[in-house]
Each structure stands twice: as C-alpha cells, then as structure tokens.
Motif scaffolding. Structure first.
Motif, PDB file in Angstrom:
ATOM      1  N   HIS A   1      18.811 -64.931  52.554  1.00 27.15           N
ATOM      2  CA  HIS A   1      18.097 -65.519  51.410  1.00 27.15           C
ATOM      3  C   HIS A   1      17.557 -64.443  50.478  1.00 27.15           C
ATOM      4  O   HIS A   1      16.374 -64.443  50.107  1.00 27.15           O
ATOM      5  CB  HIS A   1      16.985 -66.458  51.882  1.00 27.15           C
ATOM      6  CG  HIS A   1      17.493 -67.747  52.449  1.00 27.15           C
ATOM      7  ND1 HIS A   1      17.807 -68.837  51.667  1.00 27.15           N
ATOM      8  CD2 HIS A   1      17.783 -68.110  53.730  1.00 27.15           C
ATOM      9  CE1 HIS A   1      18.260 -69.821  52.429  1.00 27.15           C
ATOM     10  NE2 HIS A   1      18.265 -69.397  53.700  1.00 27.15           N
TER      11      HIS A   1
ATOM     12  N   SER B   1      14.695 -64.352  47.358  1.00 23.18           N
ATOM     13  CA  SER B   1      14.038 -65.652  47.446  1.00 23.18           C
ATOM     14  C   SER B   1      12.908 -65.720  46.421  1.00 23.18           C
ATOM     15  O   SER B   1      12.157 -64.768  46.239  1.00 23.18           O
ATOM     16  CB  SER B   1      13.478 -65.871  48.853  1.00 23.18           C
ATOM     17  OG  SER B   1      12.780 -67.080  48.934  1.00 23.18           O
TER      18      SER B   1
ATOM     19  N   ASP C   1      24.321 -68.010  53.907  1.00 18.88           N
ATOM     20  CA  ASP C   1      23.132 -67.935  53.069  1.00 18.88           C
ATOM     21  C   ASP C   1      22.673 -66.490  52.873  1.00 18.88           C
ATOM     22  O   ASP C   1      21.520 -66.134  53.134  1.00 18.88           O
ATOM     23  CB  ASP C   1      21.996 -68.792  53.640  1.00 18.88           C
ATOM     24  CG  ASP C   1      22.205 -70.276  53.374  1.00 18.88           C
ATOM     25  OD1 ASP C   1      23.189 -70.630  52.693  1.00 18.88           O
ATOM     26  OD2 ASP C   1      21.400 -71.088  53.858  1.00 18.88           O
TER      27      ASP C   1
ATOM     28  N   ASP D   1      19.727 -66.710  48.109  1.00 17.59           N
ATOM     29  CA  ASP D   1      18.838 -67.859  48.191  1.00 17.59           C
ATOM     30  C   ASP D   1      19.329 -69.030  47.350  1.00 17.59           C
ATOM     31  O   ASP D   1      19.027 -70.183  47.635  1.00 17.59           O
ATOM     32  CB  ASP D   1      17.433 -67.454  47.738  1.00 17.59           C
ATOM     33  CG  ASP D   1      16.397 -68.509  48.071  1.00 17.59           C
ATOM     34  OD1 ASP D   1      16.366 -68.964  49.226  1.00 17.59           O
ATOM     35  OD2 ASP D   1      15.623 -68.899  47.175  1.00 17.59           O
ATOM     36  N   VAL D   2      20.073 -68.727  46.287  1.00 19.04           N
ATOM     37  CA  VAL D   2      20.580 -69.784  45.409  1.00 19.04           C
ATOM     38  C   VAL D   2      22.029 -69.477  45.057  1.00 19.04           C
ATOM     39  O   VAL D   2      22.477 -68.333  45.132  1.00 19.04           O
ATOM     40  CB  VAL D   2      19.746 -69.896  44.109  1.00 19.04           C
ATOM     41  CG1 VAL D   2      18.355 -70.415  44.400  1.00 19.04           C
ATOM     42  CG2 VAL D   2      19.670 -68.555  43.382  1.00 19.04           C
TER      43      VAL D   2
ATOM     44  N   HIS E   1      23.445 -72.500  50.561  1.00 20.05           N
ATOM     45  CA  HIS E   1      22.659 -71.925  49.469  1.00 20.05           C
ATOM     46  C   HIS E   1      23.475 -70.987  48.592  1.00 20.05           C
ATOM     47  O   HIS E   1      23.090 -70.729  47.447  1.00 20.05           O
ATOM     48  CB  HIS E   1      21.442 -71.174  50.027  1.00 20.05           C
ATOM     49  CG  HIS E   1      20.264 -72.055  50.261  1.00 20.05           C
ATOM     50  ND1 HIS E   1      19.225 -72.184  49.375  1.00 20.05           N
ATOM     51  CD2 HIS E   1      19.970 -72.884  51.292  1.00 20.05           C
ATOM     52  CE1 HIS E   1      18.338 -73.036  49.842  1.00 20.05           C
ATOM     53  NE2 HIS E   1      18.760 -73.481  51.003  1.00 20.05           N
ATOM     54  N   ASP E   2      24.544 -70.440  49.121  1.00 14.71           N
ATOM     55  CA  ASP E   2      25.362 -69.502  48.327  1.00 14.71           C
ATOM     56  C   ASP E   2      26.853 -69.812  48.479  1.00 14.71           C
ATOM     57  O   ASP E   2      27.642 -68.954  48.872  1.00 14.71           O
ATOM     58  CB  ASP E   2      25.072 -68.055  48.749  1.00 14.71           C
ATOM     59  CG  ASP E   2      25.417 -67.776  50.203  1.00 14.71           C
ATOM     60  OD1 ASP E   2      25.619 -68.744  50.974  1.00 14.71           O
ATOM     61  OD2 ASP E   2      25.509 -66.598  50.582  1.00 14.71           O
TER      62      ASP E   2
ATOM     63  N   SER F   1      28.193 -76.568  47.879  1.00 15.96           N
ATOM     64  CA  SER F   1      26.891 -76.553  48.546  1.00 15.96           C
ATOM     65  C   SER F   1      26.715 -77.654  49.584  1.00 15.96           C
ATOM     66  O   SER F   1      25.826 -77.566  50.427  1.00 15.96           O
ATOM     67  CB  SER F   1      25.769 -76.663  47.507  1.00 15.96           C
ATOM     68  OG  SER F   1      25.866 -77.880  46.799  1.00 15.96           O
TER      69      SER F   1
ATOM     70  N   GLY G   1      15.307 -76.329  47.769  1.00 15.87           N
ATOM     71  CA  GLY G   1      16.358 -75.913  46.850  1.00 15.87           C
ATOM     72  C   GLY G   1      17.421 -76.969  46.610  1.00 15.87           C
ATOM     73  O   GLY G   1      18.379 -76.738  45.896  1.00 15.87           O
ATOM     74  N   ASP G   2      17.283 -78.129  47.214  1.00 16.69           N
ATOM     75  CA  ASP G   2      18.289 -79.171  47.056  1.00 16.69           C
ATOM     76  C   ASP G   2      17.693 -80.427  46.435  1.00 16.69           C
ATOM     77  O   ASP G   2      18.230 -81.511  46.563  1.00 16.69           O
ATOM     78  CB  ASP G   2      18.897 -79.531  48.421  1.00 16.69           C
ATOM     79  CG  ASP G   2      19.692 -78.375  48.984  1.00 16.69           C
ATOM     80  OD1 ASP G   2      20.458 -77.769  48.229  1.00 16.69           O
ATOM     81  OD2 ASP G   2      19.526 -78.094  50.173  1.00 16.69           O
TER      82      ASP G   2
ATOM     83  N   GLU H   1      13.383 -73.974  53.301  1.00 18.32           N
ATOM     84  CA  GLU H   1      14.768 -74.008  52.851  1.00 18.32           C
ATOM     85  C   GLU H   1      15.670 -73.625  54.010  1.00 18.32           C
ATOM     86  O   GLU H   1      15.443 -72.610  54.658  1.00 18.32           O
ATOM     87  CB  GLU H   1      14.978 -73.005  51.725  1.00 18.32           C
ATOM     88  CG  GLU H   1      14.344 -73.411  50.418  1.00 18.32           C
ATOM     89  CD  GLU H   1      14.678 -72.420  49.342  1.00 18.32           C
ATOM     90  OE1 GLU H   1      15.861 -72.248  49.032  1.00 18.32           O
ATOM     91  OE2 GLU H   1      13.749 -71.791  48.835  1.00 18.32           O
TER      92      GLU H   1
END
Length: 463
Positions: free
Chosen positions: A13, A16, A60, A63-64, A96-97, A145, A453-454, A462
C-alpha cells in the motif's frame, strides 16, 4: 531438494493517503505518509541482510489503482536495489492496484516477474549464489479491481517437476466476512492444488492458516489505522533439503498502532486519572522508543471518575493537551518515541457493588449471572447474540455485517449490555459510556480510519 530462502510480503500500500487523518498536524501527517516507503526500505534491508534468494509480493503494491508517480519511482528504486544484490522478485497485483490501473508503461527490470491476469503463469526461481533452480513460482494478478471468481482453482502444479512449488494469490480464504470477498476460496481448495507454499495477500492481519502445506498471510508491512494494530512486516521462509519450511517474522513498521486499556478502578479524582494516562503514554514511549506510536485508550472500570469523564469533558481536555505535547516533538522532528493519542473510548461506569448484585434474587442479578455464564462459553454466547439479533437478520445488509462479527466483538457487546443493565436497573444515573475522540464514536473512529477505497462507507481498514 536444494535448500533456499525467500521473503514473502504483501499489501505494501505504498503512498497510502491515510484518509481520515487530515486533521493531524502537517509534520505528523507527512511522517505517516512516508511510513509505507520506510517499511519498503526496511523490507529491502531484510532481504539483503538475510541473503534471501528471491522475494515474492502478493498484491496491493500500491494503495490505489492510479498510483502516484512518487510511489512508482520509489518502488522501482527498491526493485533496482534488490537487483543489485542478485535477488529475483516475483509479484502480483491485487484489487487496489489492478493491471488496468494507469501507471508508467516501462517494462519491469529483467530480474522482476510481474504475473499477468489471465491464467497463472509458472516461472523458475534460482538460488542466488549458484543459479541452480530451486522453485517454481506461480501467480495471477487482478486484471481489474473486482475479481469475484475463485481463481485458486486455476492453479496447477507443473507436471513431472520435483522443485518446490509456490503460489501467489491475492484473495479471501474461507470467506472472512470482515473483508471484501475478492477471489474467494477455501483452505481445502488450496491444499488440493498440490503446492508446497501459498503466499497470500489481501488480509492485513498476519496469520498462518495451515502448516502442511503452509498457507500464509504475512499481513501488511505498515499499519494504517486503529484497526491495524500490532507489529507489521514480512516473513522470511527457509526451505530445507527435505522440503521442510521454517518461517521467521520481521518487523518493518515505523508507526505502531495500538489500543491500550486503562481502568479507572481505584482512582479517586481527576488528578489521579490524568497522571495515570500520562504514565501510560510514557510506558508506551519506553516500550517502542525507536518508532512512533498511535494509541487509543479504552477507559474501563467503575468509580467516581466516571462523572468527570462523562459530564466535565475531562477526556477532551486531556486529549487536546497530550496531542499538543506530541506536536511540539514533531516540530522538532523527534518522531522516534512520539506517542500520538488518537482518542479515548469511554466504557466506564459509576461505582457499584457488582458482587452484591450478582447474588441478588432479582431481574438484574439474573441478567448479570446469564451474561457472566454466556461470556465464558463460546457456543452459548453465539446462541444468545443470535437470539437477540434475530429481527435484524431479516435485512440482507445487516445480516452480512452481523455475520462478520468475531467472538471478541460479541464479548464487548455482552459486556456493554451488562453495564447498561446495571445503569438502568440499579437506579444509577449516568450520561456517559460512549467512546470519545472529541465527543462521540464517529470522531473516535474517523481519527484513525483509512476507509476501504471502494466506496464502502463505515469500513475501517482497506484490504
């Protein structure tokens, strides 16, 4: 079999954003933002010092999906450092990624394998010192995702190979309802695929689900909310000539989250309570002098101090002062040993003779006896909670949330119900009993929560 050693990590992450912590002083917030990168640096240090032959990362990394340029460059720098030491890296991407996230289009370094998202691929891992083949590593990334199928069933052992087989999977094993059910599977599914080690990711709590073969969640490398307490890090895994496996955990975090219980029993006034909290802060500082700690205090017990906490707002005042002191440390860049009090969870009550109430031939006495007996018996506790919550189970969303509650949380519900019963049925007048980080539970949790994050509101971690 040739003995070898590898490192298993997951859920880095990187970069983050620590959502929900925007109220923190800038110096402390910046330190938190850097903590995932610091943990990555320690991971590289462990890999080189322990002379591992290769590293596996189970999803992951970022983080995004839209990973920051800084995060991508810092990760590439870490990969290049591992490469300079001759350490191969095998990694997958998680929810997440995912692979469809916008990132730099350059190919990974030659010593790094990024598994695709269509079918599990097989790659041979070699021992660093002599280049001899020691393992077959398989993995599958998330193309998007949301992966809701059981991708574990796609894995299969390489026919005719006697090498040690490792599978990288980012998913939810055995339907842990406290986490998103991405790539759901069971332990039976994994055991039946014939692999010698399952390197899992997605669940941030470190756990070994099965020993033969090892099915392992290393947890994330850096805690990011009050729900991610305790040491965070990675495993080094030693495989012997006989195929035996030994796991050693290595702490990587620079910020340690924890919940510390503090009883008001025996405290006579506000000054004694304040001193008790201050001493607890210093205890934490001495226990973890080389890192920053974030703590939530659970105030428990019964006594006259409860009125001070509930009616005078003493917890708010002390929280402000404790945070002011640590902010001064942060301005001086004294992050090692810094103890940030995230909030107080007030679960106290007025003084009462509980033992006398337990002996009473009354509704309250019977209720307390039932609570005490059920609290010590897991099956009776489950039955009691299920009976009490049966009307709520008709709602699908509530049923999903209630089924995710663990035994520890049920114990807390039972304890809280007993305390409320004492308050309402014994004639005591109370206005407290609510967790505070300034005033109420919502603020207490928002101070340390990362969100999921979702778009899931109210979730604290997360995955």
């Amino acid at each position: 079999m040739i003995p070898f050693r590898f490192l298993h990590a997951a859920d880095l992450h990187l970069d983050s954003r620590f959502a929900g912590l925007s109220h923190l002083p800038q110096d402390i917030r910046s330190y938190l933002r850097e903590s995932t990168f610091a943990a990555l640096g320690r991971l590289v240090g462990v890999a080189t010092l322990q002379k591992v032959d290769f590293v596996v990362i189970s999803g992951d990394v970022y983080d995004v999906a839209d990973a920051s340029l800084q995060g991508q460059l810092r990760f590439r720098e870490a990969l290049e450092e591992l490469g300079r030491h001759g350490i191969q890296v095998f990694l997958i991407h998680g929810n997440h990624d995912p692979l469809d996230g916008p990132r730099l289009s350059s190919a990974p370094p030659a010593h790094v394998t990024v598994f695709g998202g269509s079918e599990p691929e097989r790659v041979t891992a070699r021992r660093r010192e002599d280049g001899r083949e020691v393992a077959v590593v398989s993995g599958i990334s998330y193309p998007t995702s949301k992966v809701t199928e059981n991708t574990a069933l796609r894995f299969s052992r390489q026919p005719g190979s006697s090498l040690f087989h490792i599978a990288l999977l980012h998913g939810n094993v055995d339907g842990d309802l406290q986490h998103e059910t991405y790539s759901p599977c069971t332990r039976k599914d994994l055991i039946g695929r014939g692999y010698d080690y399952w390197a899992l990711g997605h669940i941030h709590k470190r756990s070994i689900l099965h020993e033969h073969p090892p099915i392992v969640y290393p947890g994330n490398i850096q805690g990011r909310s009050i729900k991610e307490t305790g040491p965070k890090g990675c495993y080094t895994v030693d495989v012997s000539a006989e195929g035996g496996v030994r796991l050693d955990f290595h702490e990587l975090d620079s910020v340690r989250w924890q919940v510390r219980e503090l009883s008001i029993d025996g405290l006579n006034d506000e000054a004694e309570w304040t001193l008790a909290v201050e001493n607890a802060v210093e205890d934490i500082r001495s226990e973890t002098p080389q890192m920053m700690s974030v703590v939530r205090f659970r105030l428990t017990g019964r006594g006259d101090i409860h009125k001070v906490l509930a009616e005078k707002g003493a917890a708010d005042d002390l929280l402000t002062e404790l945070q002011r002191r640590e902010t001064v440390r942060a301005v001086r860049k004294e992050y090692a040993g810094l103890v940030w009090t995230e909030g107080f969870s007030i679960e106290t009550g007025l003084a009462v003779d509980r033992e006398h109430l337990l002996l009473e031939d009354s509704f309250l006495g019977e209720m307390l006896r039932l609570a005490g007996h059920s609290g010590g018996n897991a099956s009776e506790l489950d039955e009691l909670v299920a009976t009490a919550l049966r009307p709520m189970m008709e709602n699908q969303e509530l049923r999903r949330l209630l089924l995710s509650v663990g035994a520890e949380e049920k114990q807390e519900w039972l304890r809280g119900a007993a305390e409320l019963g004492i308050t309402l049925l014994s004639g005591l007048e109370e206005s407290g009993g609510t967790p505070q980080n300034a005033a109420e539970e919502g603020k207490a949790y928002s101070a340390g929560d990362a969100g999921d994050g979702d778009g899931q509101q109210g979730r604290e971690v997360e995955e």
